[in-house]
Design a protein around this motif. Structure first.
Motif, PDB file in Angstrom:
ATOM      1  N   SER A 191       0.821  -1.211   0.000  1.00  0.00           N
ATOM      2  CA  SER A 191       0.000   0.000   0.000  1.00  0.00           C
ATOM      3  C   SER A 191       0.854   1.259   0.000  1.00  0.00           C
ATOM      4  O   SER A 191       0.324   2.362   0.043  1.00  0.00           O
ATOM      5  N   GLY A 192       2.175   1.081  -0.017  1.00  0.00           N
ATOM      6  CA  GLY A 192       3.069   2.231   0.047  1.00  0.00           C
ATOM      7  C   GLY A 192       3.309   2.716   1.465  1.00  0.00           C
ATOM      8  O   GLY A 192       4.056   3.659   1.685  1.00  0.00           O
ATOM      9  N   GLN A 193       2.689   2.076   2.436  1.00  0.00           N
ATOM     10  CA  GLN A 193       2.803   2.509   3.831  1.00  0.00           C
ATOM     11  C   GLN A 193       3.894   1.782   4.604  1.00  0.00           C
ATOM     12  O   GLN A 193       4.400   2.305   5.587  1.00  0.00           O
ATOM     13  N   ARG A 194       4.240   0.579   4.146  1.00  0.00           N
ATOM     14  CA  ARG A 194       5.221  -0.232   4.881  1.00  0.00           C
ATOM     15  C   ARG A 194       6.487  -0.389   4.062  1.00  0.00           C
ATOM     16  O   ARG A 194       6.430  -0.821   2.910  1.00  0.00           O
ATOM     17  N   PRO A 195       7.638  -0.079   4.651  1.00  0.00           N
ATOM     18  CA  PRO A 195       8.889  -0.258   3.908  1.00  0.00           C
ATOM     19  C   PRO A 195       9.231  -1.740   3.759  1.00  0.00           C
ATOM     20  O   PRO A 195       8.685  -2.608   4.449  1.00  0.00           O
ATOM     21  N   LEU A 196      10.137  -2.004   2.863  1.00  0.00           N
ATOM     22  CA  LEU A 196      10.571  -3.371   2.598  1.00  0.00           C
ATOM     23  C   LEU A 196      11.023  -4.073   3.872  1.00  0.00           C
ATOM     24  O   LEU A 196      10.783  -5.262   4.040  1.00  0.00           O
ATOM     25  N   THR A 197      11.637  -3.345   4.794  1.00  0.00           N
ATOM     26  CA  THR A 197      12.091  -3.975   6.042  1.00  0.00           C
ATOM     27  C   THR A 197      10.933  -4.613   6.793  1.00  0.00           C
ATOM     28  O   THR A 197      11.069  -5.705   7.341  1.00  0.00           O
ATOM     29  N   VAL A 198       9.791  -3.962   6.807  1.00  0.00           N
ATOM     30  CA  VAL A 198       8.617  -4.509   7.499  1.00  0.00           C
ATOM     31  C   VAL A 198       8.102  -5.735   6.753  1.00  0.00           C
ATOM     32  O   VAL A 198       7.771  -6.751   7.373  1.00  0.00           O
ATOM     33  N   LEU A 199       8.040  -5.649   5.431  1.00  0.00           N
ATOM     34  CA  LEU A 199       7.587  -6.804   4.646  1.00  0.00           C
ATOM     35  C   LEU A 199       8.509  -7.993   4.871  1.00  0.00           C
ATOM     36  O   LEU A 199       8.050  -9.134   4.967  1.00  0.00           O
ATOM     37  N   MET A 200       9.808  -7.740   5.010  1.00  0.00           N
ATOM     38  CA  MET A 200      10.759  -8.815   5.270  1.00  0.00           C
ATOM     39  C   MET A 200      10.554  -9.405   6.661  1.00  0.00           C
ATOM     40  O   MET A 200      10.711 -10.604   6.851  1.00  0.00           O
ATOM     41  N   GLU A 201      10.198  -8.581   7.639  1.00  0.00           N
ATOM     42  CA  GLU A 201       9.919  -9.091   8.981  1.00  0.00           C
ATOM     43  C   GLU A 201       8.681  -9.988   8.972  1.00  0.00           C
ATOM     44  O   GLU A 201       8.631 -10.999   9.668  1.00  0.00           O
ATOM     45  N   VAL A 202       7.693  -9.613   8.190  1.00  0.00           N
ATOM     46  CA  VAL A 202       6.439 -10.365   8.141  1.00  0.00           C
ATOM     47  C   VAL A 202       6.578 -11.639   7.320  1.00  0.00           C
ATOM     48  O   VAL A 202       6.133 -12.710   7.746  1.00  0.00           O
ATOM     49  N   PHE A 203       7.200 -11.540   6.139  1.00  0.00           N
ATOM     50  CA  PHE A 203       7.219 -12.651   5.186  1.00  0.00           C
ATOM     51  C   PHE A 203       8.570 -13.346   5.041  1.00  0.00           C
ATOM     52  O   PHE A 203       8.665 -14.352   4.356  1.00  0.00           O
TER      53      PHE A 203
END
Length: 72
Positions: free
Chosen positions: A35-47
């Protein structure tokens, strides 16, 4: 690289709405957070780190892209 944000493209939004089955359940989960709200670092933490490869795949299919001009 880690401050990159991803957003759905118009084709990606249409695919999410249409639910044609071309996305795996994991890809749908990733797309939900593009959504443009979460940086790649957050996506990496989640997935996990494999999300980078999956995002590249979604981008190659023109379903997601890096957000331009994000200042967050």
């Amino acid at each position: 690289m880690l401050h990159i944000h991803y957003v759905k493209t118009p084709a990606g939004r249409a695919e999410m709405d249409a639910r044609t089955g071309s996305l795996t359940s994991r890809e749908r989960q990733i797309m939900l957070l593009c959504s443009g709200q979460r940086p790649l670092t957050v996506l990496m933490e989640v997935f996990g780190h494999s999300v980078v490869r999956e995002l590249h795949g979604l981008a190659a299919r023109v379903l997601a892209r890096q957000a331009r001009g994000h200042h967050g």
